[in-house]
Scaffold this active site. Structure first.
Site, PDB file in Angstrom:
ATOM      1  N   LYS A 192       0.836  -1.204   0.000  1.00 27.21           N
ATOM      2  CA  LYS A 192       0.000   0.000   0.000  1.00 27.21           C
ATOM      3  C   LYS A 192       0.871   1.254   0.000  1.00 27.21           C
ATOM      4  CE  LYS A 192      -3.802   2.095   2.693  1.00 27.21           C
ATOM      5  NZ  LYS A 192      -4.660   1.939   3.877  1.00 27.21           N
ATOM      6  N   SER A 215      -9.650   1.815   3.303  1.00 30.37           N
ATOM      7  CA  SER A 215      -8.837   2.615   2.412  1.00 30.37           C
ATOM      8  C   SER A 215      -7.808   1.801   1.622  1.00 30.37           C
ATOM      9  CB  SER A 215      -8.085   3.686   3.217  1.00 30.37           C
ATOM     10  OG  SER A 215      -7.214   3.068   4.153  1.00 30.37           O
ATOM     11  N   SER A 265      -9.676  -0.607   7.496  1.00 28.79           N
ATOM     12  CA  SER A 265      -9.203  -0.513   6.114  1.00 28.79           C
ATOM     13  C   SER A 265      -8.544  -1.744   5.526  1.00 28.79           C
ATOM     14  CB  SER A 265      -8.228   0.653   5.979  1.00 28.79           C
ATOM     15  OG  SER A 265      -8.937   1.853   5.931  1.00 28.79           O
TER      16      SER A 265
HETATM   17  N1  GLN Z   1     -12.931   3.976   7.014  1.00 30.09           N
HETATM   18  C1  GLN Z   1     -12.241   4.405   8.173  1.00 30.09           C
HETATM   19  C2  GLN Z   1     -11.849   5.862   8.025  1.00 30.09           C
HETATM   20  O1  GLN Z   1     -12.177   6.410   7.040  1.00 30.09           O
HETATM   21  C3  GLN Z   1     -11.035   3.550   8.415  1.00 30.09           C
HETATM   22  C4  GLN Z   1      -9.848   3.936   7.623  1.00 30.09           C
HETATM   23  C5  GLN Z   1      -8.651   3.086   7.943  1.00 30.09           C
HETATM   24  O2  GLN Z   1      -8.758   2.049   8.590  1.00 30.09           O
HETATM   25  N2  GLN Z   1      -7.498   3.542   7.510  1.00 30.09           N
HETATM   26  O3  GLN Z   1     -11.240   6.424   8.857  1.00 30.09           O
END
Ligand code: GLN
Length: 479
Positions: free
Chosen positions: A81, A156, A180
């Protein structure tokens, strides 16, 4: 054209290399060519790294030729990532601000992957600074779900999940702050693991919300995810929050029966889940029962406050962490500005996308004098109560199973205009993140429309072995 990686796993690649069926260099070349040809369909890779990949592959081949052990990830094509830094290889964090940032060092997880013989093919697209649940917040365009190209892959870490599902990598690394890794794994029909907080070094993981950030592995199977975690887990002097706890042999926990394993079903996660997702998750619970698990109903009473607490704590920490992107260090600088304050202002205004700006404002607000006690401190207290709910539940059961997301992959564009509904979709993943416990998503079937659904397995701090054992037994029984 079918993928040269189709059907390959970490174990089968190693066996094939040792049996001289193909070389690591051949596999890397074919994988890179396939990834380049297929990537336009999903936009999952932002950068391919052919030179680095081929060098790593040749080193594996040389070790095999000289009779040395090529390492537990020998020749395995891996994607990383783009919030995890890679020396000499552009790392954008999905942000326009870092479009040209080339880090001078490698993250600890990346060093460990390569020392184990892994071959890094490239860097994957993600929501800007890992903020999002659909991968639509990337400055480089959204990722499309390889299972259904008009749908989101989740976020994400959408790119890291998509490349494994698309078979343009065998395994990948993502990051998880509030879901995420698990949510995109569930949307793309693969396994994704959030280890215990502190299990994997965060050195070189670009900070979003430091008390919640984790690096986590994706694989087509639980075994691959477990093997990958084995390599990256363990104390690192470069991250003072990385745990001293010894890392058990995760693959050794697999292929075990589930007799006498007690599993809890949290009422709060199933009430109101009358949907195909709920049906598939309940069918999976039935399979676990047949495998010998004892199933109990449990309660996690503070679940309803998790989303609110998370979006206060995460934005507060993010507002501090994102302060460093100011036009002085790392980032591109807004051109043609005359004063220092204009440089800060214009760089940040032009560089950050809407979601990051929203979070910087929210986070600054909840930390400001007069509001700190009402919001931030309160949210920390709620976090403590949520962690206590889990601790109490784990006095009765060995693991908790739950859905990952209330629904399968949604259509691109369906939720971008409504941040609250996007935030609410994280309801089932945020609790485990706030508690810092290990949790993963394992595929548990598809809806009538063919969309994958994930089953979430959560266990006690540092007990990834039980989590893997349950997910692996389920995976085998359901295939
Ligand atoms: N969807 C969550 C957020 O927008 C989690 C994001 C993540 O785990 N990086 O913060």
């Amino acid at each position: 054209m079918s993928s040269p990686l189709h059907g390959l796993t970490i174990d089968s690649i190693r066996a094939a290399l040792l049996a001289k069926k193909f070389s690591a260099e051949e596999l890397a070349r074919q994988s890179l060519a396939y990834a380049e040809a297929e990537n336009p369909k999903t936009n999952a890779y932002l950068t391919l790294s052919p030179e680095r990949a081929l060098n790593a592959a040749r080193a594996v081949d040389a070790k095999i030729a000289s009779g040395e052990d090529p390492g537990p990830l020998a020749g395995v094509p891996i994607a990383v990532k783009d919030v995890i830094v890679t020396r000499g290889l552009r790392t954008t964090c999905g942000s326009k601000l870092l479009a040209n940032y080339v880090p001078p060092y490698d993250a600890t997880a990346v060093i460990r992957l390569e020392q184990a013989g892994g071959v890094i093919l490239g860097k994957t697209n993600c929501d800007e600074f890992a903020m999002g649940s659909s991968n639509e917040n990337s400055a480089f365009g959204p990722v499309r779900n390889p299972v259904a190209l008009d749908r989101v892959p989740g976020g994400s870490s959408g790119g890291s999940a998509a490349v494994v599902a698309q078979e343009t990598a065998v395994v990948s690394l993502g990051s998880d702050t509030g879901g995420s890794v698990r949510q995109p794994a569930s949307f793309c029909g693969i396994s994704g693991v959030t280890p215990t907080y502190g299990r994997v070094s965060r050195y070189g993981l670009t900070a979003f919300a430091s008390s919640l950030d984790h690096i986590g592995p994706f694989g087509k199977t639980t075994r691959d995810a477990a093997r990958l975690l084995q390599v990256i887990a363990g104390r690192d002097e470069m991250d003072s929050t990385s745990a001293f706890a010894p890392v058990p042999d995760y693959p050794a926990a697999l292929d075990c029966n589930l007799r006498e394993v007690k599993i809890g079903l949290p009422r709060e996660y199933f009430d109101g889940l009358a949907s195909e997702t709920g049906d598939l998750v309940m069918a999976a619970v039935g399979v676990l029962q047949k495998l010998g698990c004892e199933v109990r109903n449990i309660e996690l009473p503070h679940t309803a406050y998790a989303v609110a607490a998370y979006y206060i704590i995460a934005t507060a920490e993010a507002s501090a962490n994102l302060a460093r992107y100011d036009g002085v260090r790392y980032t591109t600088r807004s051109p043609g500005v005359n004063t220092l304050s204009d440089m800060y202002r214009m760089t940040r205004d032009e560089g950050f996308g809407d979601e990051c700006k929203r979070r910087i404002m929210l986070g600054t607000y909840v930390l400001s004098a007069g509001y700190y006690d009402a919001y931030y401190l309160k949210a920390q207290k709620v976090r403590h109560l949520i962690a206590r709910d889990f601790a109490e539940a784990f006095e009765q059961v060995d693991a908790i199973v739950a859905p990952v997301s209330p629904f399968p992959a949604f259509k691109l564009g369906e939720k971008v205009k409504d941040p609250i509904s996007m935030y609410l979709s994280d309801i089932y993943t945020i609790t485990g993140s706030l508690a810092g416990i290990p949790c993963m998503s394992v595929p548990c079937g598809r809806t009538a429309e063919g969309l994958p659904v994930g089953l979430q397995v959560l266990t006690r701090h540092f007990d990834e072995s039980t989590m893997f054992r349950i997910a692996d037994a389920y995976e085998k029984a359901s295939h």
